[in-house]
Design an enzyme around this catalytic site. Structure first.
Site, PDB file in Angstrom:
ATOM      1  CB  THR A 158      15.875 -52.867  10.509  1.00  0.00           C
ATOM      2  OG1 THR A 158      17.365 -52.862  12.243  1.00  0.00           O
ATOM      3  CG2 THR A 158      15.881 -53.537   9.540  1.00  0.00           C
ATOM      4  NE  ARG A 206      24.723 -53.591  17.900  1.00  0.00           N
ATOM      5  CZ  ARG A 206      22.619 -53.428  17.333  1.00  0.00           C
ATOM      6  NH1 ARG A 206      22.983 -53.724  16.272  1.00  0.00           N
ATOM      7  NH2 ARG A 206      21.479 -53.364  18.343  1.00  0.00           N
ATOM      8  CB  VAL A 207      24.628 -59.194  15.166  1.00  0.00           C
ATOM      9  CG1 VAL A 207      23.815 -60.201  14.678  1.00  0.00           C
ATOM     10  CG2 VAL A 207      26.317 -59.717  14.830  1.00  0.00           C
ATOM     11  N   GLY A 208      22.353 -56.921  16.206  1.00  0.00           N
ATOM     12  CA  GLY A 208      21.451 -56.644  16.584  1.00  0.00           C
ATOM     13  C   GLY A 208      20.527 -57.846  16.086  1.00  0.00           C
ATOM     14  CG  ASP A 209      16.357 -56.744  16.293  1.00  0.00           C
ATOM     15  OD1 ASP A 209      16.817 -55.679  16.221  1.00  0.00           O
ATOM     16  OD2 ASP A 209      14.873 -57.161  15.149  1.00  0.00           O
ATOM     17  CB  THR A 241      12.775 -51.583  12.484  1.00  0.00           C
ATOM     18  OG1 THR A 241      13.963 -50.309  12.349  1.00  0.00           O
ATOM     19  CG2 THR A 241      11.679 -50.562  12.975  1.00  0.00           C
ATOM     20  N   GLY A 242      13.974 -51.346  14.937  1.00  0.00           N
ATOM     21  CA  GLY A 242      14.761 -50.806  16.618  1.00  0.00           C
ATOM     22  C   GLY A 242      15.868 -50.557  17.354  1.00  0.00           C
ATOM     23  CG  LEU A 243      18.552 -51.006  21.513  1.00  0.00           C
ATOM     24  CD1 LEU A 243      19.959 -49.972  21.046  1.00  0.00           C
ATOM     25  CD2 LEU A 243      18.164 -49.807  23.304  1.00  0.00           C
ATOM     26  N   GLY A 244      17.963 -52.833  18.668  1.00  0.00           N
ATOM     27  CA  GLY A 244      18.066 -54.397  18.640  1.00  0.00           C
ATOM     28  C   GLY A 244      18.835 -55.092  19.847  1.00  0.00           C
TER      29      GLY A 244
END
Length: 317
Positions: free
Chosen positions: A151, A179-182, A202-205
């Site tokens: 991100t 799918r939606v992350g953080d 940023t990273g794995l949501g």
């Protein structure tokens, strides 16, 4: 007067330069943030944001973005928006809406079209080839479908003391549709209060959403911690907690800036970022996890930059 911009990943550096030029000339933190993010959204060789971003499992490029003003706490966000040139601009527009300020899927796309935002086929031929190659690799080598979640997260401070935070992402490569992350979620992907400071992740949501880390960093800065202290304490304690409770922690990195232009970064992977303020011109740094809940931050080398440029522009067969 204090001003500054900090952003995740090397890909944001050109935007940070533009933002700080604007801020140096008394431009607004809102405009500076949008300029930074749009520079990433518009560049086709960045695979995790905007034009050129990598698609979901069905080959559709779904994008997420968020925009937050630290003076008023006005917040706008989109998730799963498709074929709109600059999702960050749509999120900024939505931040002025009292109701319906977070839109998803077709609703977000329809709103953008109704409001006159530029429509554009955002899936490039290069990204389509990467997606097709990944499908073949999954079938031939039984590889995991998922790869990549970088991100662009940004925090800006202007000379008037206003602060803004925002994000933009095409999300996890090969994600399930919807799918939606953080990234578009306040408190997880970003948070800002002009009287204190701002942070972004940023990273794995899926793992970042297990803790409201951006908000926690701002809260710790309010208690008097420096941005670096707040980042270190927040990220590494959560990394340890998640590892203990869940068994593992995905990759994630955090950036922060306070209302004096001081900044901080923490990460559990190798992480690049760009930052500049009233004291120093924008520069790119690389960060790694150190010992005892600390972060090692070093200037990026020209050799690293040259290899990066070669890698992101390499032909796709």
């Amino acid at each position: 007067m204090n001003y500054g911009t900090i952003a995740t990943w090397r890909m944001a550096h050109d935007g940070v330069i533009k933002a700080n030029e604007l801020l140096q000339n008394s431009g607004s933190s809102d405009d500076a943030l949008e300029i930074t993010v749009k520079s990433v959204e518009d560049y086709p060789f960045y695979k995790s944001v905007g034009f050129g971003g990598l698609p979901n499992a069905k080959g559709i490029l779904e994008m997420d973005a968020a925009f937050m003003n630290g003076d008023t706490f006005q917040l706008g966000a989109v998730a799963g928006i498709t074929d709109i040139k600059n999702p960050i601009s749509v999120a900024r527009k939505l931040s002025h809406e009292k109701f319906n300020s977070f839109l998803v899927g077709q609703g977000a796309t329809d709103y953008a079209i109704e409001e006159g935002f530029e429509e554009k086929e955002m899936l490039t031929e290069r990204a389509r080839k990467i997606w097709s190659n990944r499908l073949d690799d999954i079938k031939k080598h039984n590889l995991s479908a998922y790869d990549g979640h970088d991100t662009v997260g940004v925090v800006t401070l202007d000379k008037q003391g206003s602060m803004t935070a925002g994000t933009s992402s095409s999300g996890l490569f090969m994600k399930r549709p919807g799918r939606v992350g953080d990234s578009p979620l306040s408190g997880s992907g970003f948070y800002v209060d002009s009287e204190i400071g701002g942070a972004s992740a940023t990273g794995l949501g899926e793992d970042l959403m297990k803790g409201c880390l951006a908000y926690e960093i701002v809260r710790k800065m309010k208690e008097g911690l420096s941005p670096q202290e707040a980042c270190d304490q927040t990220l590494y304690s959560f990394h340890d907690l998640l590892t203990k409770r869940y068994g593992k922690a995905g990759a994630f990195s955090l950036i922060a800036m306070n209302n004096r232009g001081q900044w901080g970064v923490a990460t559990n992977v190798e992480f690049t970022f760009s930052v500049g303020n009233q004291e120093k011109e924008p520069a790119i740094f690389i960060a790694n996890m150190g010992n005892n809940h600390s972060t090692i931050i070093e200037p990026i080398s020209q050799e690293w930059l040259d290899a990066y440029e070669k890698r992101i522009k390499a032909p796709i067969k």
